[in-house]
Design an enzyme around this catalytic site. Structure first.
Site, PDB file in Angstrom:
ATOM      1  N   ASP A   1       0.826  -1.210   0.000  1.00 30.54           N
ATOM      2  CA  ASP A   1       0.000   0.000   0.000  1.00 30.54           C
ATOM      3  C   ASP A   1       0.867   1.270   0.000  1.00 30.54           C
ATOM      4  O   ASP A   1       2.099   1.194  -0.022  1.00 30.54           O
ATOM      5  CB  ASP A   1      -0.933  -0.069   1.225  1.00 30.54           C
ATOM      6  CG  ASP A   1      -2.341   0.395   0.915  1.00 30.54           C
ATOM      7  OD1 ASP A   1      -2.492   1.217  -0.001  1.00 30.54           O
ATOM      8  OD2 ASP A   1      -3.279  -0.042   1.594  1.00 30.54           O
TER       9      ASP A   1
ATOM     10  N   ASP B   1     -10.234   3.385  -3.441  1.00 28.95           N
ATOM     11  CA  ASP B   1     -10.945   2.197  -2.946  1.00 28.95           C
ATOM     12  C   ASP B   1     -12.359   2.066  -3.499  1.00 28.95           C
ATOM     13  O   ASP B   1     -13.107   3.040  -3.586  1.00 28.95           O
ATOM     14  CB  ASP B   1     -11.015   2.223  -1.415  1.00 28.95           C
ATOM     15  CG  ASP B   1      -9.641   2.009  -0.802  1.00 28.95           C
ATOM     16  OD1 ASP B   1      -8.645   1.959  -1.544  1.00 28.95           O
ATOM     17  OD2 ASP B   1      -9.584   1.895   0.437  1.00 28.95           O
TER      18      ASP B   1
HETATM   19  C1  GLA Z   1      -5.994   1.239   1.372  1.00 29.07           C
HETATM   20  C2  GLA Z   1      -6.157   0.231   0.228  1.00 29.07           C
HETATM   21  C3  GLA Z   1      -7.240  -0.766   0.588  1.00 29.07           C
HETATM   22  C4  GLA Z   1      -6.912  -1.471   1.894  1.00 29.07           C
HETATM   23  C5  GLA Z   1      -6.700  -0.446   2.990  1.00 29.07           C
HETATM   24  C6  GLA Z   1      -6.171  -1.070   4.258  1.00 29.07           C
HETATM   25  O1  GLA Z   1      -7.118   2.043   1.502  1.00 29.07           O
HETATM   26  O2  GLA Z   1      -6.449   0.895  -0.957  1.00 29.07           O
HETATM   27  O3  GLA Z   1      -7.404  -1.717  -0.456  1.00 29.07           O
HETATM   28  O4  GLA Z   1      -5.756  -2.259   1.720  1.00 29.07           O
HETATM   29  O5  GLA Z   1      -5.768   0.553   2.602  1.00 29.07           O
HETATM   30  O6  GLA Z   1      -5.990  -0.137   5.292  1.00 29.07           O
END
Ligand code: GLA
Length: 378
Positions: free
Chosen positions: A127, A184
């Site tokens: 990430d 997301d």
């Molecule tokens: C980010 C990523 C998600 C998930 C969260 C976890 O938002 O884009 O897919 O992995 O972190 O905290």
């Protein structure tokens, strides 16, 4: 690592967020196998953020699994995943902390890669939260890329920087096999529609060894769980699954596997749709009508190995629509003397195109997916 077709699996984040533990992983693995997901092509079981203690071990500096959530450590979890013929995925972050404020890998990339290798990890989602402003993404992803390449184990590198800093233009320099291209996903129609339509013109950057990752699917969540929002209808999930398959994105399920309805199980194990996603030619999907990009009615085609053609007619609009496709838009002018034998991959029914065109009615928020054979027009 050579990755010829989009990776497939399941990830904890969409439904469970921080509520993960060994028992959940074991039950999900059991369900994964019982429902035939493994036979359908799914491989990876990925534990996302929130699996560790809040701080590293003060002596060794290693990331430590949460004693409460994973009392037997991560190797035991990995062993269980492997015993079931599946592959073990984990999560870390290019910054000093993860997005949910657990230790990130910055400054510890090589140590962490060796730790993951020791636990039997096969896949690392990486990430992009809480990193220094001055550290640019290519630099950070190359650091972990090199750490994984030298850790002694084949670990698929799944980059997750949400499409910023023109990720498609440099991601292949890092050794990553997939790259998140969007923020997301949420479990509602708009979120799915925006990702699908937004990424269609960017699939030209997706090819063997590095695939455009449009995020874990929300198929089957019906509004429940961590990214559960207003939820989607079954038809909207068919659209989502079809788009991810036809676009050629990784298929990482995100629902609670234990609670999938029979019709959702049938959808996500649909061999014909998965065969398109995994087609060995890995050709780029394209928008059929000239100039149709940006419209709510999107017809998409993709050439397949062996000569077939995949066609998806997506009605993202709020009204039922008719759509007409001219065969000449598919590279099949009248003088080719070819028409299409079209098999609907959801209903199983077949139909023939005309010599010049075919027309189909598509209810609002739904899709028709076809696999077409090119046959002589007599
Ligand atoms: C980010 C990523 C998600 C998930 C969260 C976890 O938002 O884009 O897919 O992995 O972190 O905290």
């Amino acid at each position: 690592m050579i990755v010829q077709t989009p990776p497939m699996g399941w990830n904890t984040w969409n439904t469970f967020g921080e509520h993960i533990n060994e028992q959940l992983i074991r039950e999900s693995v059991d369900t994964f196998v019982k429902l035939g997901l493994r036979e359908a092509g799914y491989q990876y079981v990925v534990i996302d953020d929130c699996w560790s203690e809040r701080e590293r071990d003060s002596k060794t500096n290693e990331i430590v699994p949460s004693k409460e959530k994973f009392p037997n450590g991560m190797k035991a979890v990995g062993d269980y995943i492997h015993e079931n013929g599946l592959k073990f995925g984990m999560y870390s972050c290019a910054g000093v902390r993860t997005c949910a404020n657990y230790p990130g890998s910055f400054g510890h990339e090589f140590l962490d890669a060796r730790t993951f290798a020791r636990w039997g990890v096969d896949f690392l989602k990486y990430d992009y939260c809480l990193k220094a402003f001055s550290d640019k993404a290519p630099y950070l992803y190359r650091r972990m890329g090199q750490a994984l390449r030298t850790c002694g184990r084949d670990i698929l590198f799944s980059a997750c920087n949400w499409g910023v800093e023109d990720v498609w233009s440099w991601i292949r320099t890092t050794g990553a096999s997939m790259y998140r291209s969007t923020g997301d996903i949420f479990d509602n129609f708009e979120s799915m529609k925006n990702i699908a339509l937004g990424q269609l013109p960017k699939m030209c950057y997706s090819a063997p060894n590095c695939f455009n990752d449009m995020d874990m699917l929300t198929v089957g969540m019906f509004g429940n769980g961590n990214v559960g929002s207003s939820g989607c209808s079954y038809e909207e999930y068919v659209m989502q699954f079809s788009a991810w398959c036809l676009w050629g994105a990784p298929i990482m399920l995100g629902c609670d596997l234990r609670k999938m309805t029979p019709e959702i199980v049938k959808l996500v194990t649909n061999r014909d749709l998965i065969a398109i996603n995994q087609d060995p030619l890995v050709a780029q999907p394209y928008c059929i009508e000239p100039g149709a990009m940006g419209s709510d009615l999107v017809n998409v085609a993709r050439i397949l190995e062996g000569g077939d053609l995949a066609i998806g007619l997506f009605n993202f609009s709020d009204n039922d629509r008719h759509t007409t496709v001219l065969l000449e838009w598919l590279g099949l002018p009248y003088e080719s003397k070819i028409r299409l034998e079209m098999r609907d991959l959801i209903s199983g029914e077949s139909m023939m195109s005309g010599r010049d065109e075919f027309s189909v009615r598509i209810p609002r928020h739904s899709v028709r997916m076809f696999r077409c054979k090119l046959v002589p027009a007599v």
